[in-house]
Scaffold this active site. Sequence first.
Site, PDB file in Angstrom:
ATOM      1  N   ARG A 163       4.118  -1.521   3.826  1.00 51.16           N
ATOM      2  CA  ARG A 163       4.256  -1.905   4.813  1.00 51.16           C
ATOM      3  C   ARG A 163       5.082  -1.091   6.116  1.00 51.16           C
ATOM      4  O   ARG A 163       5.617  -0.992   5.910  1.00 51.16           O
ATOM      5  CB  ARG A 163       4.348  -2.717   5.016  1.00 51.16           C
ATOM      6  CG  ARG A 163       2.848  -3.800   4.239  1.00 51.16           C
ATOM      7  CD  ARG A 163       1.045  -3.645   4.452  1.00 51.16           C
ATOM      8  NE  ARG A 163       0.632  -4.618   4.012  1.00 51.16           N
ATOM      9  CZ  ARG A 163       0.789  -4.224   2.530  1.00 51.16           C
ATOM     10  NH1 ARG A 163       0.360  -3.061   2.530  1.00 51.16           N
ATOM     11  NH2 ARG A 163      -0.744  -5.003   2.531  1.00 51.16           N
ATOM     12  N   ARG A 211       6.245  -6.261  -9.317  1.00 47.10           N
ATOM     13  CA  ARG A 211       5.568  -4.752  -9.501  1.00 47.10           C
ATOM     14  C   ARG A 211       5.410  -3.618  -9.788  1.00 47.10           C
ATOM     15  O   ARG A 211       6.096  -2.354 -10.296  1.00 47.10           O
ATOM     16  CB  ARG A 211       4.001  -5.943  -9.593  1.00 47.10           C
ATOM     17  CG  ARG A 211       3.961  -7.311 -10.129  1.00 47.10           C
ATOM     18  CD  ARG A 211       2.705  -7.939 -10.187  1.00 47.10           C
ATOM     19  NE  ARG A 211       2.722  -8.098  -8.449  1.00 47.10           N
ATOM     20  CZ  ARG A 211       2.268  -9.449  -8.208  1.00 47.10           C
ATOM     21  NH1 ARG A 211       2.920 -10.075  -9.044  1.00 47.10           N
ATOM     22  NH2 ARG A 211       1.980  -9.295  -6.743  1.00 47.10           N
ATOM     23  N   ILE A 212       5.666  -3.867  -8.076  1.00 50.80           N
ATOM     24  CA  ILE A 212       4.824  -1.724  -7.973  1.00 50.80           C
ATOM     25  C   ILE A 212       6.336  -1.351  -7.758  1.00 50.80           C
ATOM     26  O   ILE A 212       6.638  -0.557  -8.175  1.00 50.80           O
ATOM     27  CB  ILE A 212       4.727  -2.076  -6.459  1.00 50.80           C
ATOM     28  CG1 ILE A 212       3.307  -2.424  -6.452  1.00 50.80           C
ATOM     29  CG2 ILE A 212       4.327  -0.035  -5.807  1.00 50.80           C
ATOM     30  CD1 ILE A 212       2.559  -2.632  -5.375  1.00 50.80           C
ATOM     31  N   GLY A 257      -1.331  -7.216  -0.503  1.00 48.98           N
ATOM     32  CA  GLY A 257      -0.157  -8.184   0.975  1.00 48.98           C
ATOM     33  C   GLY A 257      -1.861  -9.027   1.080  1.00 48.98           C
ATOM     34  O   GLY A 257      -2.440  -8.907   1.585  1.00 48.98           O
ATOM     35  N   GLY A 263      -2.948   3.928  -1.824  1.00 52.38           N
ATOM     36  CA  GLY A 263      -2.387   3.698  -2.269  1.00 52.38           C
ATOM     37  C   GLY A 263      -2.407   3.678  -3.827  1.00 52.38           C
ATOM     38  O   GLY A 263      -2.908   4.083  -4.884  1.00 52.38           O
ATOM     39  N   HIS A 306      -3.138   5.787   3.735  1.00 58.03           N
ATOM     40  CA  HIS A 306      -2.626   4.301   2.942  1.00 58.03           C
ATOM     41  C   HIS A 306      -3.209   4.114   2.061  1.00 58.03           C
ATOM     42  O   HIS A 306      -4.994   3.636   1.838  1.00 58.03           O
ATOM     43  CB  HIS A 306      -3.032   2.872   4.261  1.00 58.03           C
ATOM     44  CG  HIS A 306      -2.771   1.691   3.380  1.00 58.03           C
ATOM     45  ND1 HIS A 306      -2.273   0.797   4.447  1.00 58.03           N
ATOM     46  CD2 HIS A 306      -2.043   1.134   2.726  1.00 58.03           C
ATOM     47  CE1 HIS A 306      -2.004  -0.140   3.555  1.00 58.03           C
ATOM     48  NE2 HIS A 306      -2.016   0.246   2.448  1.00 58.03           N
ATOM     49  N   PRO A 326      18.967 -10.869  -7.014  1.00 59.12           N
ATOM     50  CA  PRO A 326      19.120 -10.579  -8.210  1.00 59.12           C
ATOM     51  C   PRO A 326      18.060 -10.530  -9.355  1.00 59.12           C
ATOM     52  O   PRO A 326      17.451 -11.703  -9.667  1.00 59.12           O
ATOM     53  CB  PRO A 326      20.737 -10.547  -8.675  1.00 59.12           C
ATOM     54  CG  PRO A 326      21.512 -11.297  -7.480  1.00 59.12           C
ATOM     55  CD  PRO A 326      20.539 -11.826  -7.139  1.00 59.12           C
ATOM     56  N   ASP A 357       2.854   6.006   2.887  1.00 60.31           N
ATOM     57  CA  ASP A 357       1.199   6.401   2.437  1.00 60.31           C
ATOM     58  C   ASP A 357       1.000   4.855   4.104  1.00 60.31           C
ATOM     59  O   ASP A 357       0.228   4.622   3.876  1.00 60.31           O
ATOM     60  CB  ASP A 357       0.954   5.541   1.494  1.00 60.31           C
ATOM     61  CG  ASP A 357       0.072   6.024   1.372  1.00 60.31           C
ATOM     62  OD1 ASP A 357      -0.983   5.832   1.327  1.00 60.31           O
ATOM     63  OD2 ASP A 357      -0.657   4.735   0.729  1.00 60.31           O
TER      64      ASP A 357
END
Length: 322
Positions: free
Chosen positions: A239, A157-158, A78, A289, A287, A181, A263
């Site tokens: 976030r 990605r995540i 981020g 992750g 936090h 989309p 998280d």
Amino acid sequence: MSVFVTRRIPAEGLRVLSQAGGCRVQQWDSEEPVPRAELLAGVAGKRGLLCLLSDRIDREVLDAAGPGLKVISTMSVGFDHLALEEIKKRGIRVGYTPDVLTDATAELSVALLLAACRRLPEAVEQVKNGGWTTWKPLWMCGYGLSDSTVGIIGLGRIGQAVARRLKPFGVKKFLYTGSCPKPETAAEFEAEFVPLMTLAEESDFVVVTCALTPATQGVCNRDFFGRMKKTSVFVNTSRGAVVNQEDLYDALACGQIAAAGLDVTTPEPLPTDHPLLSLKNCVILPHVGSATYATRSTMAVLAANNLLAGLRGEPMPHELLL
């Protein structure tokens, strides 16, 4: 080349910097965030800055650094802590660390979802405080993933990595929403692109993995939670500011939704007297992750290599194009 590192980072990353020829490293050698005054003093006259997501790099910091600052490398995927417009004006290059934390964050997202929907922290507490007296047919029941609909806000990605891990649990349908989309990406999961409120209405589980932008700030609010099922579970590993926490508290406290797992929060750390921490149906993590040893080491090395490449005028392994 003089650089300032704003925190104690994994040794592998610091080693990359210290072994680079002509690189002089000044570091805030602590697990705790660098105080503002120390940050302003430390960055003065430096050509490079290696920072973390908890460091607010704004105009004041850039002014303190002076015109010699050429590269900012953040050890994070981020970058909402960076004043990007101001950085762009000054011609400063920015490196970041995407991809390397995808798997760890996706794993944590699934763990948090399971902890919330199966009431795991609550169950552990019952064992410890004597609440476990015998087997009871309806005691500590939660919600399962089999034959469920999972909605993902942000199929990047995540988000994709989360879907990939949830699919073997027997999820019946994936929905997703975002800025546009992504049919090629979504094909792997046969995921359907839907408006945000449709996702809220139809999902049994909502997982938030989008970036924080002006468009996503506060998007999970009273209206959103009001559209969700009373049996649904909400998870956020993106976030904290994507969620209106007061509205989430109200939704959890009145039974509008079944449970939540977070998280990320606003602020971080969350004050110990925050109302959300009083709820049994809200699981909150600090936090973590990307908190595996391997991931954090890889992030530090990548952040260091981004910084060095920028200082040398070379292509960065991962540069944020401004």
